[in-house]
Design an enzyme around this catalytic site. Structure first.
Site, PDB file in Angstrom:
ATOM      1  N   TYR A  69      53.955  -0.263  25.406  1.00 11.92           N
ATOM      2  CA  TYR A  69      53.605  -0.372  26.827  1.00 11.92           C
ATOM      3  C   TYR A  69      53.692   0.964  27.573  1.00 11.92           C
ATOM      4  CZ  TYR A  69      52.884  -5.345  26.568  1.00 11.92           C
ATOM      5  OH  TYR A  69      52.371  -6.572  26.258  1.00 11.92           O
ATOM      6  N   ARG A  94      40.064 -25.092  27.571  1.00 10.29           N
ATOM      7  CA  ARG A  94      40.842 -23.845  27.706  1.00 10.29           C
ATOM      8  C   ARG A  94      42.091 -24.073  28.559  1.00 10.29           C
ATOM      9  NH1 ARG A  94      35.535 -23.175  28.573  1.00 10.29           N
ATOM     10  NH2 ARG A  94      34.377 -21.652  27.366  1.00 10.29           N
ATOM     11  N   ASN A 101      50.095 -19.552  27.879  1.00  7.95           N
ATOM     12  CA  ASN A 101      49.603 -18.210  28.200  1.00  7.95           C
ATOM     13  C   ASN A 101      50.106 -17.670  29.539  1.00  7.95           C
ATOM     14  OD1 ASN A 101      48.510 -17.763  25.751  1.00  7.95           O
ATOM     15  ND2 ASN A 101      46.413 -18.289  26.291  1.00  7.95           N
ATOM     16  N   THR A 149      37.547 -11.661  33.445  1.00  9.94           N
ATOM     17  CA  THR A 149      36.141 -11.623  33.014  1.00  9.94           C
ATOM     18  C   THR A 149      35.372 -12.816  33.580  1.00  9.94           C
ATOM     19  OG1 THR A 149      36.817 -12.720  30.968  1.00  9.94           O
ATOM     20  CG2 THR A 149      36.489 -10.334  30.868  1.00  9.94           C
ATOM     21  N   HIS A 181      35.681 -20.476  34.639  1.00 11.83           N
ATOM     22  CA  HIS A 181      35.237 -20.265  33.260  1.00 11.83           C
ATOM     23  C   HIS A 181      35.735 -21.501  32.508  1.00 11.83           C
ATOM     24  CE1 HIS A 181      34.426 -18.627  29.339  1.00 11.83           C
ATOM     25  NE2 HIS A 181      35.695 -18.541  29.019  1.00 11.83           N
TER      26      HIS A 181
END
Ligand SMILES: NC(=O)C1=CN([C@@H]2O[C@H](COP(=O)(O)OP(=O)(O)OC[C@H]3O[C@@H](n4cnc5c(N)ncnc54)[C@H](O)[C@@H]3O)[C@@H](O)[C@H]2O)C=CC1
Ligand SMILES: CC(=O)C(=O)O
Length: 324
Positions: A69, A94, A101, A149, A181
């Site tokens: 990092y 998802r 996550n 994204t 998304h």
């Protein structure tokens, strides 16, 4: 430390991180790419493998390495691809990845902010809108420098499907998939066009039966799962999407791309991240464009926002956001 304008750090050396590395290696505009993964061996192997591409024509002599990092300190862009993907034998939405996550993004963001508040962070991991909202609002990082994204990939799929239907170059097909998304995404049919000709008029030119618009949007939403079922993961399309976004940042291209970001009143929506067409600058997200939407499209955008906001509330059990 001063940012190196062309150093990218990729976090996550799985299928997506590996494809992003491979795509960026041939893009020609970077000086250094660093890859980090909690599985250090994997990151090391990817970096070593990738470094050999520099021997070949059209591959610039980029420095490639497995890093830590600390490498974020002078990075201009950080791409987050860490955390599991849906697996083909458990083809789930998802959204089912949210809890796991969020934990991954917590770990990743806490590390990043130790070293930088300057790099542009591109969130790729899923569910990308939920994770973008979390990263943008809970770590005190400048909001314009973090985005997801979003529906860049869905929009690419949409344009490709229409291009195939009318046998025209995908690049001549204009239109967006916006919102989540995921399952609540929708198409901006009211402003979509091919080479400036409204989609509905294109049917007339081709003397064709009218488009089955619902079926096309359904195909856009399902095609990711189709790829997953067949090859086990998706990585090429998303890697190209990330590459496109990075090029837009590096040369301050002012491109309009459908990116995920927390809304602050656009279309009367706030406190949720989803995709709208955004102008990408060297500093991250510039203007969010409130493009004209039909009544139906606006209600779909609101439904997407409500779904994502509720999902985050149900999933996230940690402390309140850190205000900047
Ligand atoms: N936004 C989009 O359009 C797309 C998003 N994705 C998402 O990208 C993510 C990655 O997908 P794949 O690469 O296929 O998964 P993968 O399972 O192949 O790789 C994930 C990598 O993350 C690493 N990792 C896990 N936790 C970590 C941590 N705390 N710190 C550092 N590294 C960590 C793992 O060791 C592994 O190498 C998934 O969430 C997937 O759903 C995938 C395709 C398209
Ligand atoms: C996995 C994923 O989000 C996609 O390919 O659309």
């Amino acid at each position: 430390m001063k940012i190196q304008r062309n150093k990218v750090v990729i976090i996550g050396a799985g299928q997506v991180g590996s494809a992003v590395l491979s795509t960026l290696l041939s893009s020609g505009s970077l000086a250094e790419i660093v890859i980090i993964d909690k599985n250090e061996k994997k990151a090391y192997g990817e970096a070593l493998d990738g470094s050999h591409s520099t021997a070949f024509a059209y591959s610039p002599n980029i420095k490639v390495k497995q890093g830590t990092y600390e490498d974020c300190e002078d990075a201009s862009i950080i791409v987050v691809t860490a955390g599991p993907s849906a697996k083909p034998d458990e083809v789930v939405d998802r959204i089912a990845l949210a809890q796991k996550n969020i934990e991954v993004v917590k770990e990743v963001m806490e590390q990043i902010i130790t070293y930088t508040m300057d790099a542009i962070i591109i969130m790729v991991s899923n569910p990308v809108d939920i994770l973008t909202y979390y990263a943008q609002n809970y770590f005190g990082y400048p909001v314009e420098k973090i985005f997801g994204t979003g529906t860049t990939l869905d929009t690419a799929r949409f344009r490709r499907i229409l291009g195939q239907k009318y046998l025209v170059d995908t690049k001549n097909v204009h239109g967006y998939i916006l919102g989540e998304h995921g399952k609540t995404a929708f198409a901006t049919w009211s402003s979509s066009n091919i080479a400036g000709v409204p989609i509905d008029d294109f049917d007339i030119i081709y003397d064709d039966v009218p488009l089955d618009k619902e079926a096309i949007v359904e195909e856009v939403k399902q095609v990711g799962y189709e790829i997953l079922i067949n090859k086990g993961y998706t990585n090429i399309g998303i890697a190209k999407s990330v590459d496109r976004i990075i090029q837009a940042i590096l040369i301050n291209e002012l491109s309009v791309l459908p990116l995920s970001t927390t809304l602050t009143g656009e279309y009367g929506i706030e406190d949720v991240a989803l995709s709208l067409p955004c102008i990408v600058t060297k500093d991250g997200i510039g203007r969010r464009l409130e493009v004209p939407l039909s009544v139906d499209e606006t209600s779909k955008l609101r439904a997407s926002a409500d779904f994502l906001r509720e999902t985050f509330k149900k999933t996230y059990k940690g402390p309140e956001p850190k205000k900047v």
